[in-house]
Each structure stands twice: as structure tokens, then as C-alpha cells.
Enzyme design. Structure first.
Site, short mmCIF file in Angstrom:
data_model
loop_
_atom_site.label_atom_id
_atom_site.label_comp_id
_atom_site.label_asym_id
_atom_site.label_seq_id
_atom_site.Cartn_x
_atom_site.Cartn_y
_atom_site.Cartn_z
CG ASN A 130 18.43 -60.47 27.38
OD1 ASN A 130 18.52 -60.69 28.58
ND2 ASN A 130 19.17 -59.57 26.76
CB THR A 131 16.15 -65.62 23.32
OG1 THR A 131 15.91 -64.34 22.72
CG2 THR A 131 15.24 -66.64 22.67
CE1 TYR A 164 23.89 -50.01 22.71
CE2 TYR A 164 23.57 -52.30 22.21
CZ TYR A 164 23.07 -51.08 22.60
OH TYR A 164 21.72 -50.95 22.85
CG ASN A 177 20.15 -55.67 26.69
OD1 ASN A 177 19.30 -56.33 26.09
ND2 ASN A 177 21.46 -55.89 26.55
CG ASN A 190 25.71 -61.30 23.25
OD1 ASN A 190 25.27 -60.28 23.77
ND2 ASN A 190 25.06 -61.95 22.29
CB THR A 191 25.49 -58.99 27.56
OG1 THR A 191 24.46 -59.94 27.22
CG2 THR A 191 25.33 -57.74 26.70
CE LYS A 243 27.77 -60.03 20.10
NZ LYS A 243 27.14 -58.73 19.78
CG MET A 254 17.03 -54.64 24.67
SD MET A 254 16.07 -53.32 25.43
CE MET A 254 15.34 -52.59 23.97
N GLY A 255 15.32 -58.81 24.44
CA GLY A 255 14.63 -60.00 23.93
C GLY A 255 14.39 -60.01 22.43
CG PHE A 256 16.63 -61.71 19.81
CD1 PHE A 256 17.78 -61.07 20.25
CD2 PHE A 256 16.71 -63.06 19.51
CE1 PHE A 256 18.98 -61.75 20.38
CE2 PHE A 256 17.90 -63.76 19.63
CZ PHE A 256 19.04 -63.11 20.07
CG LEU A 295 23.18 -48.13 18.82
CD1 LEU A 295 23.17 -47.88 20.33
CD2 LEU A 295 24.30 -47.31 18.18
CG ASN A 323 23.42 -60.45 15.45
OD1 ASN A 323 22.53 -61.19 15.85
ND2 ASN A 323 24.56 -60.29 16.09
CE LYS A 372 17.43 -54.47 20.55
NZ LYS A 372 18.34 -55.63 20.63
N GLY A 389 33.22 -53.80 26.72
CA GLY A 389 33.87 -52.91 27.67
C GLY A 389 34.87 -51.94 27.10
CB SER A 427 20.99 -62.94 23.28
OG SER A 427 20.08 -62.22 24.10
#
Length: 343
Positions: free
Chosen positions: A181-182, A322, A112, A250-251, A221, A114-116, A65, A143, A67, A301, A179
Site C-alpha cells: 500500500n506504499t 490480526y 486493506n 504480510n498481506t 517482514k 491503509m497506507g501507513f 491493528l 514496526n 498503528k 490466515g 506492504s
């Protein structure tokens, strides 16, 4: 009075990332003007601890939220027991191209990728030092992750840079290897890669403990998509290297719970209600293996107090929220603290 249900339709008329930044900037202005009491929910504090650190309540803010640590004081005003910021990387990076955040209202979910995106670890540490919450002893987790351009074979170096940089100011440090996203990041959750990473971080932590004369807890995480064998492997390494805690989860990359919904095929991590049961499963399996030797923070969730209590019943000691904030607003924090005060 909970005004968020009245405001949410207007926020949801905006692009998701635009609304994200608008909301955070509005919170900051409200804080700066001394008006936070107008939106602060009635949080019930019951002192607990997180990896040996005293916290006023067991409801924290999950990473993602804030970063860059730009909104620490404004978010702290909402009554969180602890706040986690990041993910931060050694060097600043823009993240993935827009659009990269999508709401799935029928599932009370977000996707999302976002990609850090962040200003770099040094900028974040400077903001932490300047925050009133930090100066007053508030619990702030940092983090850390790797830069997108860093080859996965060299990822350990990025995590060591992050560890060394945040160690002096962090209440605890979270190693984000989950994540989606990386590129290739999740590969660090398995086999020899995880063994090497945790061994390197644990060794460096001992050096930093001597250097700064403080012990800063180190947490890992992990993803909700792990099978039981992978969770068993992770649990053994957490114990072997005396990692202080684990954040689950995580997601998810699964789309089973949102199939057919608008945006469901967008790449990225899915959060919110659809990840609730998957997260709880990981918590339960972790708890079976860890046998309360290492505390678990439950994430994924949480949309009401009963959801938070379910994480505790599954084996978590604390929770983080979040996506639930996006759908329920600050009242969610009060609902969760009430439920956990009775747990």
C-alpha cells in the site's frame, strides 16, 4: 463466556474501518474501567523466547491493528505473549483516502489499503513509554516504514530515522518492506536495494547497541508473493547481516482465492484465510534455507489453534494474529495458546 459471536453481526453491519476504531475504543474503555476480566479469554502461558527475549506465550499481535500505540494496555489484557505496533513512519501521514478497508466474510478475509496512516514515530514512542505494559516489562515490537512522500531511492534514510527513534524503547524492531500500500515499497525486497538497506541498518544497530548498552533484535517482514529464488536471496542476506528474525508474511496482492467475491477487485493487501497456504509456503522455504539459524514468526490466515500449530510445523517459532481476531474475537488467542502449549 465467549460473547463475540453475538456481537460480531452488529460490528459487521458497520463500515470495516468504523468498526475497527469502535472496537479498539471499546476495549480501551473496558480496560480503563477495570473490566477486562469480563472479556479476557483463558490463555495458557508457557514461557518461550523471541529472539532471546522471554515471552509468556508464543501468540503475538501482528502490526497494523494498533498503528500508533494507543491501545497497548487494553490489547495486552487479552493475553498476548507479545505485541507489535505500527507501522510508524518518521513523519505523521494520513494514509490513503477512504474507504480503504473491506471485509470478505465468505473468505474470512480483509482487504486493506491503509497506507501507513499514523501520527509519526515520536508520538508512538511517547505512548509506549506511558503504557503500563511497557513499564512492567511487556514485550513490544515497533514496526517501522517509510513515508509515502519519500522517494524510494531515499527510503533507507527513513528506516534509519525509525530505527534510531524506536531503539531505546522497543523490545524488538520490525522493518516493513512488504506492504503493498506504499508505492514501490516491495521493490526493497529484492536485489541490491535489500542488500543496501540491511547493510545500513545492521551498521546502525551496532552503533545504537553501544550507545544504549542494549541489544535490540532487528526483524524483517516479507511478503507471501515471493518466489523461491527471491526467498533464497533474502535468506542469504538475513544471515550475512546477522538479522535477528523474519516475519512471514504480510498481506498478498493475489486475488486467486477470492475471485468473484464482493470487494475482491479492490486494490490493497489481502489478509485472512486466503493467505494461509501462501504464508506457510514462504515459512517452509525460509526454514529450508535458514536451517533454524534465524527464528521465523508465522503470520497469515490463523483462524484457530490448528492453524497456529500448522505455522509451527512449517518452521515458525512464534505466531502473530490480526484478521483472525476480526472473525473469531479474543477466544482465538486462547485457542492458539492451547494448541501451541502442546506443540
Amino acid at each position: 463466556m465467549n460473547l463475540y459471536p453475538l456481537i460480531r453481526p452488529w460490528l459487521f453491519s458497520m463500515d470495516a474501518e468504523t468498526a475497527h476504531h469502535f472496537t479498539l475504543n471499546s476495549l480501551k474503555r473496558t480496560h480503563d474501567w477495570g473490566l477486562s476480566s469480563l472479556i479476557r479469554p483463558s490463555v495458557i502461558n508457557k514461557t518461550s523466547n523471541l529472539c532471546g527475549i522471554a515471552i509468556p506465550n508464543r501468540v503475538g499481535l501482528a502490526a497494523g491493528l494498533d498503528k500508533d500505540g494507543k491501545y497497548i494496555d487494553a490489547l495486552a489484557d487479552l493475553g498476548f505473549g507479545f505485541i507489535e505496533i505500527g507501522t510508524v513512519t518518521p513523519l505523521a501521514q494520513p494514509g490513503n483516502p477512504l474507504p480503504r478497508m473491506f471485509r470478505l466474510p465468505h473468505a474470512q478475509a480483509l482487504i486493506n489499503r491503509m497506507g501507513f496512516n499514523n501520527d509519526g514515530v515520536l508520538a508512538c514512542v511517547d505512548r509506549v513509554k506511558q503504557s503500563r505494559f511497557y513499564k512492567n516489562g511487556g514485550v513490544i515490537g515497533l514496526n517501522i516504514g517509510k513515508n509515502a512522500q519519500t522517494p524510494i531511492e531515499e527510503a533507507v534514510n527513513d528506516y534509519l530515522i525509525g530505527l534510531r527513534t524506536v531503539y531505546p524503547v522497543a523490545s524488538y524492531i520490525t522493518v516493513n518492506i512488504s506492504s503493498p500500500n506504499t508505492k514501490n515499497l516491495r521493490a526493497l525486497q529484492s536485489g541490491d536495494d535489500l542488500d543496501h538497506l540491511l547493510a545500513s541498518l545492521a551498521k546502525e544497530k551496532q552503533i545504537l547497541r553501544q550507545q544504549y548498552q542494549k541489544s535490540c533484535p532487528l526483524l524483517l517482514k516479507i511478503a507471501p508473493d515471493l518466489d523461491d529464488e527471491q526467498i533464497d536471496h533474502i535468506s542469504k542476506l538475513l544471515i550475512r547481516y546477522e538479522i535477528d528474525g523474519v516475519i512471514a508474511t504480510n498481506t498478498t496482492i493475489s486475488r486467486e482465492k477470492v475471485a468473484g467475491l464482493k470487494y475482491s477487485e479492490e486494490t490493497g493487501g489481502l489478509s485472512g484465510q486466503p493467505v494461509f497456504e501462501a504464508s506457510n509456503r514462504v515459512i517452509r522455504v525460509l526454514n529450508q534455507h535458514l536451517r533454524q539459524q534465524i527464528p521465523i514468526i508465522g503470520v497469515g490466515g490463523i483462524l484457530n489453534g490448528a492453524d497456529a500449530k500448522a505455522k509451527i510445523n512449517a518452521g515458525a517459532h512464534c505466531v502473530q494474529v490480526y484478521t483472525g481476531l476480526i472473525y473469531k474475537g479474543p477466544q482465538l488467542i486462547a485457542d492458539c495458546t492451547l494448541a501451541l502449549s502442546q506443540a
